[in-house]
Design an enzyme around this catalytic site. Structure first.
Site, short mmCIF file in Angstrom:
data_model
loop_
_atom_site.label_atom_id
_atom_site.label_comp_id
_atom_site.label_asym_id
_atom_site.label_seq_id
_atom_site.Cartn_x
_atom_site.Cartn_y
_atom_site.Cartn_z
N ASN A 89 61.10 -5.97 -16.67
CA ASN A 89 61.99 -5.74 -17.80
C ASN A 89 61.76 -6.72 -18.94
O ASN A 89 62.24 -6.51 -20.04
CB ASN A 89 63.44 -5.84 -17.29
CG ASN A 89 64.45 -5.96 -18.41
OD1 ASN A 89 64.75 -4.98 -19.09
ND2 ASN A 89 64.98 -7.16 -18.61
N TYR A 160 56.35 -2.66 -30.83
CA TYR A 160 57.10 -2.50 -29.58
C TYR A 160 56.70 -1.21 -28.87
O TYR A 160 56.43 -1.20 -27.66
CB TYR A 160 58.59 -2.50 -29.90
CG TYR A 160 59.49 -2.12 -28.76
CD1 TYR A 160 59.84 -3.05 -27.79
CD2 TYR A 160 60.01 -0.82 -28.65
CE1 TYR A 160 60.68 -2.70 -26.74
CE2 TYR A 160 60.85 -0.48 -27.62
CZ TYR A 160 61.18 -1.42 -26.66
OH TYR A 160 62.00 -1.06 -25.62
N LYS A 164 54.77 -0.52 -25.18
CA LYS A 164 55.39 0.25 -24.10
C LYS A 164 54.54 1.46 -23.72
O LYS A 164 54.50 1.88 -22.56
CB LYS A 164 56.80 0.71 -24.51
CG LYS A 164 57.81 -0.42 -24.62
CD LYS A 164 58.06 -1.12 -23.30
CE LYS A 164 59.26 -2.06 -23.38
NZ LYS A 164 59.53 -2.75 -22.10
#
Length: 254
Positions: A89, A160, A164
């Site tokens: 995470n 970002y 991902k």
């Protein structure tokens, strides 16, 4: 091979606050032993560990550093038992503020690389540190945290989202390689969560717009997403690997 959640030791990277803390609490609620990793959030991580009690502990490591990760896994093994489950995470410092985001006219590769170093590099380092134990017992559960911005980049957070996307690719290639060892690898992708430190900069009006567009009529919470993470670590997901489960109240489909 399956094992109940109460029999597992779980490493949650970036587990001291926000979504990571919600995931740590969810596993602890089900009886698992929880290793709460942090980089800078020492007070939050140690406070959470104290709240959860003897089946939890906080461990400092920068997941982008293989040596620190290996040392952390050794410390977890000594304190709680070798980790069977990884929930990756950890997030490089980032704020979901559309007005302050890096636009393409000033975005640099270093911006993407900085996000990928934690998202992809951190996952790789944790996998390397845990692989031998999981392979030896023929059991392991790897859960990465993604984003629904790949399906619907409503705000183009280029750095970002690119990181991902790369993490999803690694999730699927790792699932292919590690499956014969009894290790499953899956991703849980959330939308904008109400509320974490990363989403604290998001204007309230944006939350309202998302809620209005979502079939369930509300914004997803960290606790909602944490419960979906539990599924992939549980016996009920024993035949599921290489998948990306989107948990956003139905905002996007796919």
């Amino acid at each position: 091979m399956t094992r109940p959640l109460s029999d597992l030791t779980v490493l949650v990277t970036g587990g001291g606050r926000g979504l990571g803390a919600a995931i740590a609490r969810a596993f602890h609620r089900e009886g698992a032993r929880v290793a709460i990793n942090y980089r800078n959030s020492q007070t939050a991580a140690e406070t959470l560990a104290a709240e959860l009690g003897p089946r939890a502990a906080a461990f400092r490591a920068d997941v982008t550093d293989p040596a620190q990760v290996a040392a952390m896994v050794d410390q977890i093994t000594e304190r709680l038992g070798a980790p069977d489950v990884l929930v990756h995470n950890a997030l490089a410092d980032f704020a979901f503020n559309g007005d302050a985001r890096a636009h393409l006219d000033r975005l640099q590769w270093a911006d993407i690389a900085r996000q990928a170093e934690t998202a992809v590099g951190g996952a790789l380092n944790c996998l390397a540190a845990m692989r031998a134990h999981c392979a030896a017992q023929g059991f392991g559960r790897i859960i990465t945290i993604g984003t629904n911005l790949m399906q619907n980049p409503v705000v183009p957070y280029h750095d970002y989202t690119a990181a991902k996307g790369a993490l999803l690719a690694l999730t699927r290639t790792a699932a292919k390689e590690l499956g014969p060892l009894g290790i499953t690898v899956n991703m849980v992708s959330g939308g904008l969560l109400r509320t974490t430190d990363a989403s604290a900069a998001t204007p309230e009006a944006v939350f309202d717009i998302i809620a209005a567009q979502t079939p369930l009529g509300r914004v997803t919470t960290p606790e909602d997403l944490a419960d979906a993470v539990l599924f992939f670590a549980s016996p009920w997901a024993r035949a599921v690997t290489g998948q990306n489960l989107i948990v956003d109240g139905g905002l996007v489909f796919g």
